[in-house]
Structure formats: structure tokens, C-alpha cells
Design a protein around this motif. Structure first.
Motif, mmCIF file in Angstrom:
data_model
loop_
_atom_site.group_PDB
_atom_site.id
_atom_site.type_symbol
_atom_site.label_atom_id
_atom_site.label_comp_id
_atom_site.label_asym_id
_atom_site.label_seq_id
_atom_site.Cartn_x
_atom_site.Cartn_y
_atom_site.Cartn_z
ATOM 1 N N THR A 16 8.989 -4.458 6.853
ATOM 2 C CA THR A 16 8.487 -5.526 6.004
ATOM 3 C C THR A 16 8.127 -4.947 4.638
ATOM 4 O O THR A 16 7.350 -3.991 4.555
ATOM 5 C CB THR A 16 7.249 -6.183 6.632
ATOM 6 O OG1 THR A 16 7.640 -6.859 7.843
ATOM 7 C CG2 THR A 16 6.606 -7.159 5.673
ATOM 8 N N ALA A 17 8.716 -5.514 3.593
ATOM 9 C CA ALA A 17 8.523 -4.957 2.260
ATOM 10 C C ALA A 17 9.188 -5.869 1.235
ATOM 11 O O ALA A 17 9.945 -6.781 1.593
ATOM 12 C CB ALA A 17 9.131 -3.554 2.165
ATOM 13 N N VAL A 18 8.900 -5.578 -0.010
ATOM 14 C CA VAL A 18 9.674 -6.181 -1.099
ATOM 15 C C VAL A 18 10.848 -5.249 -1.369
ATOM 16 O O VAL A 18 10.661 -4.040 -1.570
ATOM 17 C CB VAL A 18 8.822 -6.366 -2.362
ATOM 18 C CG1 VAL A 18 9.683 -6.923 -3.491
ATOM 19 C CG2 VAL A 18 7.648 -7.297 -2.079
ATOM 20 N N GLY A 69 0.776 -1.226 0.000
ATOM 21 C CA GLY A 69 0.000 0.000 0.000
ATOM 22 C C GLY A 69 0.808 1.276 0.000
ATOM 23 O O GLY A 69 0.249 2.369 0.119
ATOM 24 N N LYS A 70 2.121 1.162 -0.138
ATOM 25 C CA LYS A 70 2.974 2.353 -0.111
ATOM 26 C C LYS A 70 3.798 2.447 -1.388
ATOM 27 O O LYS A 70 3.919 1.490 -2.143
ATOM 28 C CB LYS A 70 3.899 2.311 1.107
ATOM 29 C CG LYS A 70 3.167 2.389 2.433
ATOM 30 C CD LYS A 70 4.148 2.546 3.583
ATOM 31 C CE LYS A 70 3.427 2.721 4.913
ATOM 32 N NZ LYS A 70 4.381 2.905 6.039
ATOM 33 N N GLN A 71 4.349 3.630 -1.602
ATOM 34 C CA GLN A 71 5.194 3.838 -2.766
ATOM 35 C C GLN A 71 6.585 3.263 -2.531
ATOM 36 O O GLN A 71 7.036 3.111 -1.400
ATOM 37 C CB GLN A 71 5.294 5.339 -3.074
ATOM 38 C CG GLN A 71 4.002 5.948 -3.608
ATOM 39 C CD GLN A 71 4.198 7.382 -4.086
ATOM 40 O OE1 GLN A 71 5.060 8.108 -3.589
ATOM 41 N NE2 GLN A 71 3.398 7.795 -5.050
ATOM 42 N N ARG A 72 7.232 2.961 -3.636
ATOM 43 C CA ARG A 72 8.608 2.489 -3.546
ATOM 44 C C ARG A 72 9.489 3.626 -3.047
ATOM 45 O O ARG A 72 9.341 4.771 -3.467
ATOM 46 C CB ARG A 72 9.089 2.004 -4.911
ATOM 47 C CG ARG A 72 10.412 1.284 -4.892
ATOM 48 C CD ARG A 72 10.744 0.704 -6.266
ATOM 49 N NE ARG A 72 9.749 -0.285 -6.690
ATOM 50 C CZ ARG A 72 9.912 -1.042 -7.772
ATOM 51 N NH1 ARG A 72 11.013 -0.953 -8.511
ATOM 52 N NH2 ARG A 72 8.964 -1.901 -8.110
ATOM 53 N N GLU A 73 10.413 3.297 -2.136
ATOM 54 C CA GLU A 73 11.283 4.319 -1.571
ATOM 55 C C GLU A 73 12.732 3.837 -1.588
ATOM 56 O O GLU A 73 13.005 2.628 -1.521
ATOM 57 C CB GLU A 73 10.874 4.633 -0.124
ATOM 58 C CG GLU A 73 10.989 3.461 0.837
ATOM 59 C CD GLU A 73 10.654 3.841 2.267
ATOM 60 O OE1 GLU A 73 10.290 5.001 2.524
ATOM 61 O OE2 GLU A 73 10.771 2.953 3.139
#
Length: 120
Positions: free
Chosen positions: A90-92, A42-46
Motif C-alpha cells: 500500500t503506497a502512492v 512514513g517511509k522514503q520513496r523507493e
């Protein structure tokens, strides 16, 4: 073109460590900057961390002091050592390489991503 393959993701408890690896192939001689990005649900890539061909590094404020980016001796690999991981991280995680394509200028290459899950 440049192709990137990441490895090293997985499940870790909060406070634990993981090391991500990324290997580049193809036009590796044209690579300038390599880096790691992440995208949580649900968030933008950073951006997480980046390293230039001369070894200059920069980090997102949120990871300074806990994450370390480095490049291998062959310059076609990049690593991300992640310590004291937090649940919200936690993320890709994606590997990125910027390379000089010649006629098309500077282009970005992306890996397929590796999932990092930090449990509480």
C-alpha cells in the motif's frame, strides 16, 4: 519539459492485481528511462521498476516475479502490471521519466502519484 499523468490505482485485496499506466507529454523524444517508484506512509520513496528506451528492465528485489514494467509502442507510455499484491505494498505510486534537457543535462520528471491500497 516532460509532464506525466498516472492512472490505474485503487483498492484491491491482497493477492489481487492492478495495472498502472503513465502517459508522458512534452519533450517525449528526449526521454531515456522511465520507471515507477512508491512511497508508503512514513517511509522514503523507493524504486519499484525501471525500463530504458531500449527495453532493459530492472526491478526491486521485493517485486521480482510479481510485477512487470513495459513501455507502449509510442514509447511515451509506461505500464506496471502488479500481481499478487501484498498489504505492505500500500503506497502512492509515482511515475518517473528521465530526459535529456540539453543544456541542463539529464532531468527527472514526476507524475502526481496514484494511490494503491491493498486490503487484507
Amino acid at each position: 519539459q516532460v509532464q506525466l499523468v498516472e492512472s490505474g490505482g485503487g483498492l484491491v485485496q491482497a493477492g489481487g492485481s492492478l495495472r498502472l499506466s503513465c502517459a508522458a507529454s512534452g519533450m517525449i523524444f528526449s526521454i531515456t528511462t522511465m520507471g515507477w517508484y512508491r512511497q508508503a506512509p512514513g517511509k522514503q520513496r523507493e524504486v519499484v521498476a525501471r525500463i530504458t528506451s531500449s527495453g532493459i528492465t530492472n526491478y526491486a528485489d521485493s517485486v521480482k516475479g510479481r510485477f512487470t514494467i513495459s513501455r507502449g509502442n509510442a514509447k511515451n507510455t509506461v505500464y506496471l502490471q502488479m500481481n499478487n499484491l501484498k498489504v505492505e505494498e500500500t503506497a502512492v505510486y509515482y511515475c518517473n521519466a528521465q530526459y535529456n534537457s540539453g543544456g541542463l543535462g539529464i532531468l527527472d520528471a514526476w507524475g502526481q502519484g496514484t494511490l494503491v491500497t491493498v486490503s487484507s
